[in-house]
Enzyme design. Sequence first.
Site, PDB file in Angstrom:
ATOM      1  N   TRP A 140       0.858  -1.182   0.000  1.00 25.30           N
ATOM      2  CA  TRP A 140       0.000   0.000   0.000  1.00 25.30           C
ATOM      3  C   TRP A 140       0.893   1.231   0.000  1.00 25.30           C
ATOM      4  CZ3 TRP A 140      -2.192   2.421   4.965  1.00 25.30           C
ATOM      5  CH2 TRP A 140      -3.140   3.402   4.671  1.00 25.30           C
ATOM      6  N   ASP A 222      -0.937  -5.137   9.557  1.00 24.60           N
ATOM      7  CA  ASP A 222      -1.941  -4.168   9.137  1.00 24.60           C
ATOM      8  C   ASP A 222      -3.190  -4.960   8.777  1.00 24.60           C
ATOM      9  OD1 ASP A 222      -3.460  -2.102   8.216  1.00 24.60           O
ATOM     10  OD2 ASP A 222      -2.131  -1.524   6.574  1.00 24.60           O
ATOM     11  N   LYS A 260     -13.494  -0.709   6.050  1.00 23.69           N
ATOM     12  CA  LYS A 260     -14.037  -1.592   5.028  1.00 23.69           C
ATOM     13  C   LYS A 260     -15.103  -2.522   5.579  1.00 23.69           C
ATOM     14  CE  LYS A 260     -10.959  -0.122   1.954  1.00 23.69           C
ATOM     15  NZ  LYS A 260     -10.074   0.719   2.767  1.00 23.69           N
TER      16      LYS A 260
END
Length: 416
Positions: A140, A222, A260
């Site tokens: 990311w 993460d 999310k």
Amino acid sequence: MTVLSTLAPVPSDEIFALNRAYATDDNPQKVSLGVGVYRTDDGKPWPLPVVCEAEQRLLAEDSPFRHEYTAIEGDMAFLELARDLMFGFSSKDTSEELQNTKGRIGSVQTVAGTGANHLGALFLATQMKPKRVWLSNPSWANHLTIWELAGVPRKTYPYYNATTRSLDFTGMMATLEEEAEEGDAILLHACAHNPTGLDPNKEQWKEIADLCERKKLFPFFDSAYQGFASGSADEDAWAVRYFLNEKPNMEMCVAQSFSKNFGLYGQRVGAFHYVLPNGDQKLRDIVVNNLCHLIRGEYSMGPTGGCNIVKKVLTNDELTAQWHEDLKIMSSRIKSMRKALYEELVRLQTPGSWKHIVEQNGMFSYTGLTPSQVYALKDKYHVYLLKSGRASISGLSKKNVTYVAQAIDDIVRNVN
């Protein structure tokens, strides 16, 4: 002359710049495969039904305390729920063993997953002072920025094999084995790796855990997609829980996001968990105290609106069950769109193998398209994705998947 006369511009964030370009495009066939947000088959946002119900209940309660300050570490009830969800703890289990495990974990509320990553990086940079942090190649993009701002040198380990469009597990392990040093931090995506959509299998996760333990590396997880990737919050937390339970003498930390899996993108709900080695529970309060020192100097405490929604859902059995059903709806639509795109490319006999699209998981697919092909897709067909070829599968629908597949087929045949 201003003191900022030597200030140089920094590159715009690609994802947000791409989203702006899409928003100003007036072509009726435009398709957004850039930003990582869930969309319905009509291309619209989907406030989770369980979130809507929780909001209605909170509104009806009309609590006079709903806008009050919380503690610096955040809402304590929320933090216990977030911790238990992440690590698989049952509120009904009162065993001494579980209490000891809980005692190893210090948790604080953060400004979503980005804030959790940033806080964790800053805490490690000031306290542990790692020589370097290892990031997957690719990772990311914001991971690079976060660790750069924390002042920790970055190195990368191989992760994506561009030829086979698969996980380069051999390259990853060989590089870490040869070059990683004791005290280095290593950033690991708990599930639904961003941007590739490729995750280690369980046996590979065990090997990664063994390597971290043997070489005394510090795992930094993460977790941005728990429950969103597979539809199961337990399955998507498997790696984190394995490290916790099977490597009890190893320190690690977890950045947890609710953006999310609850659809709370703008509410910025997150948590950071620091896991101490077995037998070091006495340090937990000191860890939290130091994390609070950093929090106080930045944002004082996490926002309450979104965390109240999560808290309402996870403290009610009926709402929790509904949330799990909502997760299945989101993950199954993503999987169906992967399948539809793959089958359409096969039908068109688009050059190359496209099996990787259905072998990857989560929100994103690393399509294998080149930057020039990505630019051509945007210019000719108004299909927007990152120059790396990363596509947000949630932007696909029954209405546009054939169009997107035909666009890809044309570009692959005609643009290098």
